[in-house]
Design a protein around this motif. Sequence first.
Motif, PDB file in Angstrom:
ATOM      1  N   GLU A 366     -26.129 -16.051  -2.281  1.00 12.29           N
ATOM      2  CA  GLU A 366     -25.808 -14.896  -1.449  1.00 12.29           C
ATOM      3  C   GLU A 366     -24.415 -15.033  -0.857  1.00 12.29           C
ATOM      4  OE1 GLU A 366     -28.664 -12.607   0.896  1.00 12.29           O
ATOM      5  OE2 GLU A 366     -29.957 -14.377   0.824  1.00 12.29           O
ATOM      6  N   ARG A 367     -23.788 -13.897  -0.605  1.00 10.26           N
ATOM      7  CA  ARG A 367     -22.473 -13.844   0.045  1.00 10.26           C
ATOM      8  C   ARG A 367     -22.635 -13.018   1.309  1.00 10.26           C
ATOM      9  NH1 ARG A 367     -17.417 -14.829  -3.320  1.00 10.26           N
ATOM     10  NH2 ARG A 367     -18.213 -16.627  -4.459  1.00 10.26           N
ATOM     11  N   ILE A 368     -22.598 -13.701   2.442  1.00  9.31           N
ATOM     12  CA  ILE A 368     -22.961 -13.087   3.713  1.00  9.31           C
ATOM     13  C   ILE A 368     -21.741 -12.984   4.616  1.00  9.31           C
ATOM     14  CG2 ILE A 368     -24.385 -13.357   5.785  1.00  9.31           C
ATOM     15  CD1 ILE A 368     -26.393 -14.871   4.012  1.00  9.31           C
ATOM     16  N   ALA A 369     -21.521 -11.798   5.165  1.00  7.83           N
ATOM     17  CA  ALA A 369     -20.470 -11.577   6.155  1.00  7.83           C
ATOM     18  C   ALA A 369     -21.094 -11.644   7.538  1.00  7.83           C
ATOM     19  CB  ALA A 369     -19.814 -10.229   5.941  1.00  7.83           C
ATOM     20  N   LEU A 370     -20.529 -12.477   8.403  1.00  8.54           N
ATOM     21  CA  LEU A 370     -20.992 -12.608   9.784  1.00  8.54           C
ATOM     22  C   LEU A 370     -19.922 -12.014  10.680  1.00  8.54           C
ATOM     23  CD1 LEU A 370     -23.010 -13.765  11.874  1.00  8.54           C
ATOM     24  CD2 LEU A 370     -21.728 -15.918  11.757  1.00  8.54           C
ATOM     25  N   VAL A 371     -20.259 -10.916  11.360  1.00 11.78           N
ATOM     26  CA  VAL A 371     -19.265 -10.209  12.165  1.00 11.78           C
ATOM     27  C   VAL A 371     -19.800 -10.004  13.579  1.00 11.78           C
ATOM     28  CG1 VAL A 371     -18.200  -9.019  10.211  1.00 11.78           C
ATOM     29  CG2 VAL A 371     -20.163  -7.996  11.346  1.00 11.78           C
ATOM     30  N   GLY A 372     -18.886  -9.764  14.493  1.00 11.39           N
ATOM     31  CA  GLY A 372     -19.239  -9.554  15.887  1.00 11.39           C
ATOM     32  C   GLY A 372     -17.994  -9.644  16.747  1.00 11.39           C
ATOM     33  N   HIS A 513     -12.957 -11.120  11.062  1.00 11.88           N
ATOM     34  CA  HIS A 513     -12.667  -9.765  11.524  1.00 11.88           C
ATOM     35  C   HIS A 513     -11.893  -8.992  10.457  1.00 11.88           C
ATOM     36  CE1 HIS A 513     -14.079 -10.952  15.420  1.00 11.88           C
ATOM     37  NE2 HIS A 513     -13.120 -11.824  15.591  1.00 11.88           N
ATOM     38  N   ASP A 514     -11.618  -9.648   9.336  1.00  5.58           N
ATOM     39  CA  ASP A 514     -10.809  -9.046   8.278  1.00  5.58           C
ATOM     40  C   ASP A 514     -11.741  -8.319   7.308  1.00  5.58           C
ATOM     41  OD1 ASP A 514      -9.098  -8.437   6.191  1.00  5.58           O
ATOM     42  OD2 ASP A 514      -8.031 -10.347   6.277  1.00  5.58           O
ATOM     43  N   ILE A 515     -12.035  -7.053   7.604  1.00  3.83           N
ATOM     44  CA  ILE A 515     -12.995  -6.294   6.807  1.00  3.83           C
ATOM     45  C   ILE A 515     -12.543  -6.136   5.352  1.00  3.83           C
ATOM     46  CG2 ILE A 515     -14.221  -4.090   6.586  1.00  3.83           C
ATOM     47  CD1 ILE A 515     -15.172  -5.774   8.933  1.00  3.83           C
ATOM     48  N   GLN A 538     -21.902  -2.140   6.061  1.00  3.27           N
ATOM     49  CA  GLN A 538     -20.488  -2.253   6.382  1.00  3.27           C
ATOM     50  C   GLN A 538     -20.064  -1.122   7.321  1.00  3.27           C
ATOM     51  OE1 GLN A 538     -17.855  -2.511   2.999  1.00  3.27           O
ATOM     52  NE2 GLN A 538     -16.042  -1.996   4.201  1.00  3.27           N
ATOM     53  N   GLN A 539     -20.583   0.069   7.102  1.00  2.00           N
ATOM     54  CA  GLN A 539     -20.233   1.210   7.952  1.00  2.00           C
ATOM     55  C   GLN A 539     -20.705   0.981   9.390  1.00  2.00           C
ATOM     56  OE1 GLN A 539     -21.703   1.398   4.920  1.00  2.00           O
ATOM     57  NE2 GLN A 539     -19.845   2.082   3.846  1.00  2.00           N
ATOM     58  N   GLU A 540     -21.912   0.419   9.558  1.00  2.00           N
ATOM     59  CA  GLU A 540     -22.421   0.145  10.897  1.00  2.00           C
ATOM     60  C   GLU A 540     -21.575  -0.919  11.593  1.00  2.00           C
ATOM     61  OE1 GLU A 540     -27.189   1.066  10.201  1.00  2.00           O
ATOM     62  OE2 GLU A 540     -26.382  -0.931   9.827  1.00  2.00           O
ATOM     63  N   VAL A 541     -21.138  -1.903  10.836  1.00  2.00           N
ATOM     64  CA  VAL A 541     -20.295  -2.962  11.394  1.00  2.00           C
ATOM     65  C   VAL A 541     -18.985  -2.385  11.917  1.00  2.00           C
ATOM     66  CG1 VAL A 541     -18.854  -4.922  10.737  1.00  2.00           C
ATOM     67  CG2 VAL A 541     -21.267  -4.878  10.085  1.00  2.00           C
ATOM     68  N   GLN A 542     -18.323  -1.573  11.097  1.00  2.00           N
ATOM     69  CA  GLN A 542     -17.045  -1.001  11.506  1.00  2.00           C
ATOM     70  C   GLN A 542     -17.204  -0.075  12.712  1.00  2.00           C
ATOM     71  OE1 GLN A 542     -16.054   0.197   7.336  1.00  2.00           O
ATOM     72  NE2 GLN A 542     -14.046  -0.638   7.839  1.00  2.00           N
ATOM     73  N   ALA A 543     -18.303   0.680  12.753  1.00  2.00           N
ATOM     74  CA  ALA A 543     -18.552   1.558  13.887  1.00  2.00           C
ATOM     75  C   ALA A 543     -18.751   0.747  15.160  1.00  2.00           C
ATOM     76  CB  ALA A 543     -19.768   2.434  13.615  1.00  2.00           C
TER      77      ALA A 543
END
Length: 548
Positions: A366-372, A513-515, A538-543
Motif C-alpha cells: 500500500e501507498r499511504i498519504a498521512l496528512v494533517g 504537505h506537498d499534495i 484527496q478532495q476531503e484532505v485539500q478541503a
Amino acid sequence: MSPSPTFITCSTLDFDWPDGTPVFEGLQLAVGPGLTGLVGRNGCGKSTLLKLIAGELVPTEGQVKVVGTIGYLPQGATLDTSLRVDEALGIDTTRAALHAIEAGESTEVNFAAVGNDWDVEERARAMLDQLGLAAVHLDRTIGEISGGESLLLRLAALLLRRPDVLLLDEPTNNLDLAARRRLYAAVESWAGVMVIVSHDRELLERMDRIGDLHEGEFRWYGGNFSAYEKALAAEQEAAERMVRVAEADVQRQKRELAQAHVKLARRKRYGQKMYDTKREPKIVMNSRKRQAQESAGKHRIMHAAKLSQARERLDEAVDAVREEAEIRVELPLTRVHPSQEVLTLRELGLAHGTQIPGAMEVRGPERIALVGRNGSGKTTLLRTIAGELAPATGEALVHTAVRLLPQRLDEEVLDDGLSVLENVARTAGTATTNTVRARLAHFLFRGARADRLAGTLSGGERLRAALAALLLAEPTPQLLLLDEPTNNLDLPSVGQLKAALDAFEGALIVASHDIPFLTSLGITKWLLLDGELKVSTQQEVQAAFWEN
C-alpha cells in the motif's frame, strides 16, 4: 526601518570547505530592495551563500558587504525546547521589566529595559496572530508547539526586530497549506531587501526577480518563477539548436578533412609517377615535390584546425544544455505480497494525546498519504510506528523490517563526520566496499562524490544519501516511513526522490504537505489526522487544509 538604502554585494567571492572542496570561485553578486528568489540545483551553494551574507561563514577570498541590519532564518532551524515563547521572540527582558513596572517596581533599570517599547506584548501578539499562532501563549515553552509552529515563531522573532535585510532559507518547510498562505502574506507585505532560497513554487511566484545559480555563477531574470521558467526554456531550446548546428559542423569538417586527404594522396601519386617516368628535369620535379609537401602540410593543418574549432564549439554548446540526472535503482528485496500483513494499529493513543480508536491494518504494498495540520501528530505517529516512541495506550505492531526517514537527517541516519560511503556501509551488512560504491552510483554518488563528508552535502544530497542508507540497509525494509521528504528539494530532486520510491516495492507511508508530490506517488489511501485518524479522499484532505 533604516532610511538609508539597503543592499548586498559580493565581490570576487571565493569559498572552500575545510576539506578543500570549492563552492564559489570569483562570485559576483549585487542585490537591491525588493523580493529576490534564489534557485538552483541542490548542492550548488545557495544555503552556503546565505550563511556567508549573514556572517555565519567567512569567505576564503573576496568580500561580502551588507548595508543595514540583517535577519537570517536558516534552513532546518530549531529552538531549545525549554525556551519560553517570549524568550524565542527576544522580548522576555522587555516584557519582564514592563510587568515589574505595572506591579509597582518603577526602577531606573526597568524603565531602561523597556525604553520606548511599551507596546511590545501587543506587537508580539499581533505578529503571532498574523502568522496563525494566536493560540500560542507567550509563556508557553517551545517543547509544547509543533515543528512548523516553531519555524513560524522564529520568523515572527525576525519580523519583530524589523531588520533592513531579511534572509530566508526554505521558510515553508514543515508548514501546512494554511500556514504557508500566512507566510506568503507576510512576505508580500515586506518592505526592504528580502532574499529567499526556496523550492516552493507558490512562494517564488511572488518574487520580483529570480537569481539562477548554475556552475558557480548567477544569471538574473526579472519577474516571478513562471517568467524565469519561460526564459530558461527559451534559452535551453536555443542551446539545443546550437548543439545540433555544432554537431552538423563537426561532421562537415570531418568530411572536408577526409576529402582533403584523398585529394592530397592523388597529388602525391601523380607527382611520384612524373618522377618515376622522368618527364621533367630532376630539379623541377624536386621543387614541385617540395611545394606539394608544403601545400599538403598547410592543407592538413587548416582542416585539422577547423575540425578542432568545430569540436570546441560543440563542447560549448553541449555545456549550455542542462541535463538532469535520474536515480535508477532496482529494489526487488523490498517486495511485499499483496496479502502480507505489514502493520497493525489497535486502540492506539499517541504520546501527545491523539487517540486512534479501533483497529487499522496495512496489507501488501500500500501507498499511504498521512496528512494533517501542523501539530496534529503526524511525526509522533510515524515515530511510534518505527518504535522510537512508546504508545501512550494500545499498540502499533510492525510485522516486517521498517525504516524511518525523519524530517531532520541527524546522526540516526547520517553521521556528518563520515563520508557518504561510510554512512551507507554502516547499515549495508556484509556488502563489500565495491558493492556499496556500485549501489551508490545509482543514487548519483559516483566516484569521488561517494567520498564527500555528509556534513558538506546540501539538503537534496543529504536526502539522497539518507535514502541510500535506508534502502540499501540489511535487513531490507519492506515498510518505509517518510516524514516531509520533499523539504529542501529542488524540482529535479523531487523527481529523483519519486524515481527512488517508484523502485520501492514495499509498503509506504508518507507524511507531507506537498499534495502534488503525494499524488505523483500513486497513493492508494489518504489518512487525515485531525484529533483522530480517518480514511479520506484527496478532495476531503485539500478541503480540510484550505478551510482553515
